[in-house]
Design a protein around this motif. Structure first.
Motif, PDB file in Angstrom:
ATOM      1  N   ILE A 262      -7.912  78.976  32.113  1.00 27.78           N
ATOM      2  CA  ILE A 262      -6.971  80.074  31.871  1.00 27.78           C
ATOM      3  C   ILE A 262      -6.431  80.561  33.205  1.00 27.78           C
ATOM      4  N   PHE A 263      -5.127  80.527  33.350  1.00 28.54           N
ATOM      5  CA  PHE A 263      -4.426  81.022  34.540  1.00 28.54           C
ATOM      6  C   PHE A 263      -4.049  82.471  34.234  1.00 28.54           C
ATOM      7  N   ILE A 264      -4.088  83.342  35.234  1.00 29.04           N
ATOM      8  CA  ILE A 264      -3.724  84.744  34.994  1.00 29.04           C
ATOM      9  C   ILE A 264      -2.788  85.236  36.086  1.00 29.04           C
ATOM     10  N   HIS A 265      -1.548  85.577  35.660  1.00 20.35           N
ATOM     11  CA  HIS A 265      -0.586  86.214  36.559  1.00 20.35           C
ATOM     12  C   HIS A 265      -0.459  87.675  36.145  1.00 20.35           C
ATOM     13  N   TRP A 266      -1.009  88.532  36.954  1.00 21.61           N
ATOM     14  CA  TRP A 266      -1.067  89.970  36.650  1.00 21.61           C
ATOM     15  C   TRP A 266      -0.896  90.689  37.982  1.00 21.61           C
TER      16      TRP A 266
ATOM     17  N   ALA B 148       8.926  86.014  35.385  1.00 21.41           N
ATOM     18  CA  ALA B 148       8.921  87.480  35.553  1.00 21.41           C
ATOM     19  C   ALA B 148       8.191  87.890  36.825  1.00 21.41           C
ATOM     20  N   GLU B 149       7.277  87.022  37.312  1.00 12.59           N
ATOM     21  CA  GLU B 149       6.545  87.354  38.546  1.00 12.59           C
ATOM     22  C   GLU B 149       7.422  87.199  39.784  1.00 12.59           C
ATOM     23  N   TRP B 150       8.624  86.639  39.599  1.00 12.96           N
ATOM     24  CA  TRP B 150       9.613  86.518  40.672  1.00 12.96           C
ATOM     25  C   TRP B 150      10.557  87.703  40.700  1.00 12.96           C
ATOM     26  N   TYR B 151      10.231  88.787  40.015  1.00  9.63           N
ATOM     27  CA  TYR B 151      11.139  89.931  39.859  1.00  9.63           C
ATOM     28  C   TYR B 151      11.710  90.399  41.203  1.00  9.63           C
TER      29      TYR B 151
ATOM     30  N   LYS C 294      -3.137  87.016  45.182  1.00  9.43           N
ATOM     31  CA  LYS C 294      -1.966  87.481  45.952  1.00  9.43           C
ATOM     32  C   LYS C 294      -0.819  86.566  45.577  1.00  9.43           C
ATOM     33  N   HIS C 295       0.201  87.121  44.913  1.00  9.13           N
ATOM     34  CA  HIS C 295       1.361  86.309  44.575  1.00  9.13           C
ATOM     35  C   HIS C 295       2.391  86.438  45.692  1.00  9.13           C
ATOM     36  N   HIS C 296       3.590  85.925  45.472  1.00 11.06           N
ATOM     37  CA  HIS C 296       4.588  85.918  46.561  1.00 11.06           C
ATOM     38  C   HIS C 296       4.951  87.328  47.040  1.00 11.06           C
ATOM     39  N   ASP C 297       4.701  88.342  46.201  1.00  9.66           N
ATOM     40  CA  ASP C 297       5.099  89.715  46.594  1.00  9.66           C
ATOM     41  C   ASP C 297       4.111  90.318  47.592  1.00  9.66           C
TER      42      ASP C 297
ATOM     43  N   THR D 138      -9.490  81.241  42.364  1.00  3.14           N
ATOM     44  CA  THR D 138      -8.536  82.207  42.937  1.00  3.14           C
ATOM     45  C   THR D 138      -7.266  81.478  43.335  1.00  3.14           C
ATOM     46  N   TYR D 139      -6.151  82.064  42.934  1.00  2.00           N
ATOM     47  CA  TYR D 139      -4.811  81.598  43.324  1.00  2.00           C
ATOM     48  C   TYR D 139      -4.401  82.412  44.543  1.00  2.00           C
ATOM     49  N   TYR D 140      -3.805  81.749  45.535  1.00  2.00           N
ATOM     50  CA  TYR D 140      -3.298  82.459  46.713  1.00  2.00           C
ATOM     51  C   TYR D 140      -1.929  81.906  47.059  1.00  2.00           C
TER      52      TYR D 140
ATOM     53  N   ASN E 133      -3.963  77.056  45.965  1.00  2.00           N
ATOM     54  CA  ASN E 133      -2.877  77.519  46.827  1.00  2.00           C
ATOM     55  C   ASN E 133      -1.540  77.200  46.181  1.00  2.00           C
ATOM     56  N   ASP E 134      -0.516  78.009  46.440  1.00  2.00           N
ATOM     57  CA  ASP E 134       0.762  77.743  45.778  1.00  2.00           C
ATOM     58  C   ASP E 134       1.899  77.483  46.769  1.00  2.00           C
ATOM     59  N   ILE E 135       2.734  76.583  46.355  1.00  2.00           N
ATOM     60  CA  ILE E 135       3.957  76.136  47.035  1.00  2.00           C
ATOM     61  C   ILE E 135       3.658  75.409  48.346  1.00  2.00           C
ATOM     62  N   GLY E 136       2.995  76.042  49.289  1.00  2.00           N
ATOM     63  CA  GLY E 136       2.713  75.343  50.562  1.00  2.00           C
ATOM     64  C   GLY E 136       1.859  76.206  51.468  1.00  2.00           C
TER      65      GLY E 136
ATOM     66  N   ASP F 217      -2.926  70.482  45.102  1.00  2.00           N
ATOM     67  CA  ASP F 217      -2.138  69.621  46.014  1.00  2.00           C
ATOM     68  C   ASP F 217      -0.973  70.366  46.655  1.00  2.00           C
ATOM     69  N   ARG F 218      -1.136  71.678  46.880  1.00  2.00           N
ATOM     70  CA  ARG F 218       0.018  72.436  47.403  1.00  2.00           C
ATOM     71  C   ARG F 218      -0.231  72.908  48.839  1.00  2.00           C
ATOM     72  N   PHE F 219      -0.663  71.926  49.655  1.00  2.00           N
ATOM     73  CA  PHE F 219      -0.877  72.167  51.093  1.00  2.00           C
ATOM     74  C   PHE F 219       0.047  71.249  51.872  1.00  2.00           C
TER      75      PHE F 219
ATOM     76  N   LYS G 272       0.967  69.539  37.941  1.00  2.00           N
ATOM     77  CA  LYS G 272       2.285  69.579  37.305  1.00  2.00           C
ATOM     78  C   LYS G 272       2.504  71.002  36.858  1.00  2.00           C
ATOM     79  N   GLU G 273       3.754  71.381  36.785  1.00  2.00           N
ATOM     80  CA  GLU G 273       4.092  72.745  36.349  1.00  2.00           C
ATOM     81  C   GLU G 273       5.280  72.626  35.415  1.00  2.00           C
ATOM     82  N   TYR G 274       5.051  72.871  34.111  1.00  2.00           N
ATOM     83  CA  TYR G 274       6.080  72.593  33.106  1.00  2.00           C
ATOM     84  C   TYR G 274       6.556  71.141  33.285  1.00  2.00           C
TER      85      TYR G 274
ATOM     86  N   SER H 139       7.598  82.039  31.305  1.00  2.00           N
ATOM     87  CA  SER H 139       7.204  82.854  32.458  1.00  2.00           C
ATOM     88  C   SER H 139       5.685  82.842  32.629  1.00  2.00           C
ATOM     89  N   PHE H 140       5.223  83.086  33.842  1.00  2.00           N
ATOM     90  CA  PHE H 140       3.791  83.284  34.064  1.00  2.00           C
ATOM     91  C   PHE H 140       3.460  84.772  33.957  1.00  2.00           C
ATOM     92  N   GLY H 141       4.238  85.603  34.676  1.00  2.00           N
ATOM     93  CA  GLY H 141       4.020  87.039  34.541  1.00  2.00           C
ATOM     94  C   GLY H 141       4.490  87.510  33.166  1.00  2.00           C
TER      95      GLY H 141
HETATM   96  C1  LIG Z   1       2.114  78.854  39.019  1.00  2.00           C
HETATM   97  C2  LIG Z   1       3.551  79.095  39.441  1.00  2.00           C
HETATM   98  N1  LIG Z   1       3.827  78.397  40.665  1.00  2.00           N
HETATM   99  C3  LIG Z   1       5.191  78.603  41.149  1.00  2.00           C
HETATM  100  C4  LIG Z   1       5.525  77.734  42.338  1.00  2.00           C
HETATM  101  N2  LIG Z   1       5.758  76.378  41.875  1.00  2.00           N
HETATM  102  C5  LIG Z   1       5.346  80.092  41.458  1.00  2.00           C
HETATM  103  O1  LIG Z   1       6.586  80.336  42.110  1.00  2.00           O
HETATM  104  C6  LIG Z   1       5.258  80.805  40.130  1.00  2.00           C
HETATM  105  O2  LIG Z   1       5.539  82.172  40.273  1.00  2.00           O
HETATM  106  C7  LIG Z   1       3.852  80.598  39.549  1.00  2.00           C
HETATM  107  O3  LIG Z   1       2.907  81.234  40.379  1.00  2.00           O
END
Ligand SMILES: C[C@@H]1N[C@H](CN)[C@@H](O)[C@H](O)[C@@H]1O
Length: 443
Positions: free
Chosen positions: A28-32, A63-66, A125-128, A168-170, A221-224, A251-253, A263-265, A285-287
């Protein structure tokens, strides 16, 4: 004897994916966070359906990209923000509006357990840049502001009390507190990211905080990773593995290293010959997005099929929930978690602890077949599209000890011929479209 990682890439690369991650299949992933207060995004596309340019980033369904969706100065979220909060309303104000007043971590953990999940990954800690843990390196966190609670610590305890693993997601490379030029295209995720060594140190030290405080089983870790901090990665990952022997990373290093791929969607590639993980929200959306109701999120049959298809191809499914700001989980999400848990209660023996069958999945005219294996047992999951009865031929399979439906509400007959096994699903009163079958010695 416990293995020691010495801070080099060569050492880190000797790490192997632990059995628990291979076995548990479902998380279970949680974006809160602060973005759960406005809880708004347009319902546009799944990631990967449109190019990662202005089309996506100015109409972002996440929505977490608000923050960025307003910062781009155009599009539905920008207009929504102007209308509801006013153009000059700063995003940081949400830090004192987020109260989590109804949050009960034990209630969440009990629901995740009931859903049949083996691990949980919380966005810390999300992108915000807002931290859901008492970081020594910023007061922009959930103990000093808003909920005034160590969300990560409380949930970690509750999840482990239920016998599940905590991750933990960072958000490594993006932190809009350090660099907040609007992002209009995918390459901006790297090009607009904070380039300083100071931010790289910040990300390193916060990651070490998470590792040392919570010893997460997954470091997501996310994106890079900050370019200025890449040389410190082997040391950080060695510290992680030396602290959490059965830890795993994604694999996001910056493509430098992974235990498993993601994979994401519709975004990302996977192959059956290495471990991977599918993550997605229940909607687009995640958020939490208040615009997404029951009719617009994944159906139970689709959810079960996604899990079965992912597992049969050597993946784990990390399905996301987006809780409301008050700490309650939207009922449409609760309902789906309970339903998949009900299905797994009966069919889980063909999911948990299995590995890829040598058989590829078969998408046929009248039925889709997904295979897993465990020791000498072959499991067949049939997504029977047409009405029953439905004869299914499994080429080359044997059934020396017979064939057993996993759910007693599925009635079937079978016969074994030279060329294979003929299954005949006569009735399926399980309440679920996907029926599981075990063929001992079936190969
Ligand atoms: C799990 C998702 N990852 C993307 C980046 N691909 C994030 O930009 C998105 O908000 C969410 O955290």
């Amino acid at each position: 004897m416990k293995k020691h990682y010495s801070g080099t890439w060569d050492s880190v690369r000797t790490h192997e994916v632990p059995d628990w991650y291979e076995d548990c299949k479902f998380g279970i992933f949680i974006h809160w966070g602060l973005y759960s207060v406005p809880a708004y995004a347009p319902r546009t596309w799944e990631l990967g359906e449109v190019p990662g340019d202005e089309t996506w980033f100015c109409n972002n369904p996440y929505a977490e990209w608000y923050y960025n969706s307003v910062n781009v100065g155009q599009g539905p979220s920008y207009e929504h923000h102007k209308k509801v909060y006013g153009e000059d309303f700063a995003y940081e104000n949400f830090a004192d509006m987020w109260k989590a007043e109804k949050w009960d971590p034990d209630e969440w953990a009990e629901l995740f357990k009931e859903a049949g999940a083996g691990y949980v990954v919380l966005v810390t800690k999300h992108h915000d840049g807002f931290c859901l843990f008492p970081s020594e390196y910023t007061d922009y966190n959930s103990v000093k502001r808003g909920p005034k609670r160590d969300i990560t610590g409380e949930l970690t305890r509750a999840v482990r009390n239920q016998g599940m693993r905590m991750g933990t997601y960072y958000s490594g490379i993006i932190d809009w507190r350090f660099a907040n030029d609007p992002i209009y295209r995918e390459e901006d995720n790297f090009d607009n990211a904070c380039p300083t060594a100071a931010y790289a140190d910040y990300a390193y030290m916060q990651s070490k905080e998470l590792i040392d405080r919570y010893e997460p089983s997954v470091f997501w870790n996310d994106i890079g990773w900050p370019r200025q901090g890449v040389n410190a990665l082997p040391g950080l990952l060695s510290h992680y593995y030396n602290t959490v022997e059965e830890g795993v990373v994604n694999d996001r290093f910056n493509g430098l290293y992974h235990d498993y791929t993601t994979k994401e969607y519709k975004y990302g590639e996977s192959t059956r010959d290495e471990k991977w993980e599918m993550c997605r929200g229940m909607g687009l959306s995640f958020g939490y997005n208040a615009e997404e109701g029951d009719d617009k999120i994944i159906s139970v049959p689709e959810f079960i099929r996604l899990l079965v298809e992912t597992v049969s191809n050597n993946g784990n499914l990390l399905i996301n929930i987006g809780p409301k700001a008050d700490g309650t989980i939207p009922q449409e999400q609760v309902k789906r978690l309970k339903q998949i848990g009900k299905w797994l209660k009966v069919n889980g023996e063909g999911i948990y602890g299995t590995r890829c069958s040598k058989r590829e999945n078969e998408l046929r005219e009248d039925v889709d077949l997904f295979y897993t294996r465990k020791e000498d047992d072959l499991f067949v999951f049939a997504d029977v599209k047409e009405k029953l009865p439905q004869e299914i031929f499994i080429k080359g399979a044997k059934a020396p000890e017979g064939v057993i439906a996993l759910d007693e509400n599925v009635e079937l007959t079978y016969r074994t011929e030279q060329e294979g096994v003929y299954l005949n699903i006569l009735k399926n009163e399980s309440g679920f479209r996907m029926a599981g079958v075990r063929i001992p010695g079936g190969e």
